[in-house]
Design an enzyme around this catalytic site. Structure first.
Site, PDB file in Angstrom:
ATOM      1  N   SER A  24       0.809  -1.216   0.000  1.00  0.00           N
ATOM      2  CA  SER A  24       0.000   0.000   0.000  1.00  0.00           C
ATOM      3  C   SER A  24       0.837   1.258   0.000  1.00  0.00           C
ATOM      4  O   SER A  24       0.292   2.355  -0.104  1.00  0.00           O
ATOM      5  CB  SER A  24      -0.886   0.017   1.247  1.00  0.00           C
TER       6      SER A  24
ATOM      7  N   THR B  68      -2.114   2.180   3.409  1.00  0.00           N
ATOM      8  CA  THR B  68      -1.742   3.616   3.466  1.00  0.00           C
ATOM      9  C   THR B  68      -1.195   3.743   4.859  1.00  0.00           C
ATOM     10  O   THR B  68      -1.704   3.097   5.778  1.00  0.00           O
ATOM     11  CB  THR B  68      -2.967   4.549   3.322  1.00  0.00           C
TER      12      THR B  68
ATOM     13  N   THR C 208       1.170   6.684   0.602  1.00  0.00           N
ATOM     14  CA  THR C 208       0.380   5.588   0.034  1.00  0.00           C
ATOM     15  C   THR C 208       0.686   5.396  -1.447  1.00  0.00           C
ATOM     16  O   THR C 208       1.148   6.329  -2.117  1.00  0.00           O
ATOM     17  CB  THR C 208      -1.133   5.884   0.199  1.00  0.00           C
TER      18      THR C 208
ATOM     19  N   ARG D  58      -5.190   9.303 -10.633  1.00  0.00           N
ATOM     20  CA  ARG D  58      -6.119   9.463  -9.504  1.00  0.00           C
ATOM     21  C   ARG D  58      -5.349   9.865  -8.240  1.00  0.00           C
ATOM     22  O   ARG D  58      -4.331   9.274  -7.899  1.00  0.00           O
ATOM     23  CB  ARG D  58      -6.856   8.142  -9.263  1.00  0.00           C
TER      24      ARG D  58
ATOM     25  N   THR E 244      -6.774   6.743   6.758  1.00  0.00           N
ATOM     26  CA  THR E 244      -6.556   5.705   5.757  1.00  0.00           C
ATOM     27  C   THR E 244      -7.937   5.232   5.322  1.00  0.00           C
ATOM     28  O   THR E 244      -8.930   5.497   5.986  1.00  0.00           O
ATOM     29  CB  THR E 244      -5.742   4.521   6.296  1.00  0.00           C
ATOM     30  N   GLY E 245      -7.960   4.506   4.215  1.00  0.00           N
ATOM     31  CA  GLY E 245      -9.250   4.013   3.738  1.00  0.00           C
ATOM     32  C   GLY E 245      -9.667   4.722   2.464  1.00  0.00           C
ATOM     33  O   GLY E 245      -8.821   5.113   1.653  1.00  0.00           O
TER      34      GLY E 245
HETATM   35  N1  GLY Z   1      -6.564   6.710   1.645  1.00  0.00           N
HETATM   36  C1  GLY Z   1      -5.706   6.423   0.577  1.00  0.00           C
HETATM   37  C2  GLY Z   1      -6.318   6.555  -0.742  1.00  0.00           C
HETATM   38  O1  GLY Z   1      -7.530   6.570  -0.876  1.00  0.00           O
HETATM   39  O2  GLY Z   1      -5.567   6.662  -1.693  1.00  0.00           O
END
Ligand code: GLY
Length: 309
Positions: A45, A167, A185, A195, A218-219
């Site tokens: 990640s 992340t 991340t 993105r 995170t998430g």
């Molecule tokens: N929280 C990390 C991402 O959505 O890239």
């Protein structure tokens, strides 16, 4: 002194603590700790070994914030340099900007003399190929409909970065009361090229202010962007909420976004008095790591579950 991190940050906790214990700054502690996670090829990640985008390119996002001056540096969609957090730190320290993305971020890393390398490990490449198996790896480039179809398909597999990967978040408060926060991340696995998630967006995935506290996420980054989650926690602290109240209120703000999705959001936060909190919307027993003065080592603790239904 305090250090709090997402559970995959455990590999950096000792390094962070040694810096703080030697009188170093919270900024140096969170940067050094994050680099160790970026070095870890087993963590898909973050940094080297991170899962790639839809095209098989590892694109890194990172941010660092100094809660004393409210300076911040961030990079987005950085390719070819594993220490995204250090590039972000140098953006903060050396440029009159906050954010660099893509080619500009890579150019800056090269100008700093950082080592360029291929961040896609054979293991991550194999998993990526399996995720888009059956597709022609060459011919689809430039065919937007096919890219979109692949993205939709892969999104079903990896719509929750922390569940599949992660992340990393680090927040530290040093002996002088200075607070700093760092996030790094490789983002949403098989994401659309270019993105950006919440990690490089100050206020979304990362925010620190010595006067009140700090938060990092995170998430599902898209949700933290839409709700300005990290900044919201700090703003609710400024408004007089306790840390727990501030974190829960920021998660309440996520409800209209999270409800009915399978995605997860996770938060670590501290206040200036040294209280800490960690929330998650996922019911799979997620943890975080934490150390403060008087502890011989860090503890791994369960996050508090907040149901979004
Ligand atoms: N929280 C990390 C991402 O959505 O890239």
């Amino acid at each position: 002194m305090i250090v709090i991190a997402s559970s995959n940050g455990s590999i950096g906790m000792d390094a962070a603590w040694q810096i703080l214990a030697a009188g170093g700054s919270a900024l140096d502690a969170v940067e050094a700790a994050t680099r160790l996670v970026e070095d870890n090829p087993a963590d898909h990640s973050v940094g080297y070994g991170g899962y790639p985008n839809l095209l098989g390119q590892v694109e890194l996002d990172a941010s660092i914030m100094d809660g004393t001056s409210l300076r911040a540096g961030t990079v987005g969609a950085l390719r070819g340099y594993r220490y995204a957090i250090s590039v972000a730190r140098r953006v903060m320290d050396e440029l009159p900007h906050v954010m660099l993305v893509g080619e500009g971020a890579a150019r800056f890393a090269a100008e700093l003399g950082m080592a360029a390398e291929d961040l896609l490990t054979p293991e991550a490449a194999e998993t990526w190929r399996a995720g888009i198996e059956g597709r022609d790896m060459i011919d689809w480039a430039g065919i937007p409909e096919l890219v979109s179809a692949l993205l939709k398909r892969s999104a079903g597999l990896t719509s929750d970065p922390e569940h599949v990967t992660g992340t990393v978040n680090f927040i530290a408060q040093d002996n002088a009361g200075r607070i700093a926060s760092a996030v790094s991340t490789s983002g949403w696995a098989w994401k659309y090229p270019g993105r950006l998630g919440d990690s490089p967006i100050i206020g979304a995935g990362n925010y620190a202010d010595d006067r009140f506290g700090a938060a990092a996420c995170t998430g599902w980054g898209e949700a933290a962007i839409r709700a300005s989650t990290a900044r919201s926690v700090v703003l609710y602290l400024k408004c007089g909420r306790t840390l727990a109240e501030a974190a829960h209120e920021a998660f309440d703000d996520l409800r209209p976004i999270m409800r009915g999705t399978n995605n997860a959001m996770n938060l670590v936060a501290i206040d200036r008095a040294g209280n800490h909190v960690s929330l998650t919307t996922a019911d799979d027993e997620r943890t975080y790591v934490f150390r403060r003065d008087g502890m011989a080592n860090y503890d791994e603790l369960p996050r508090t579950l907040v149901a979004m239904e």
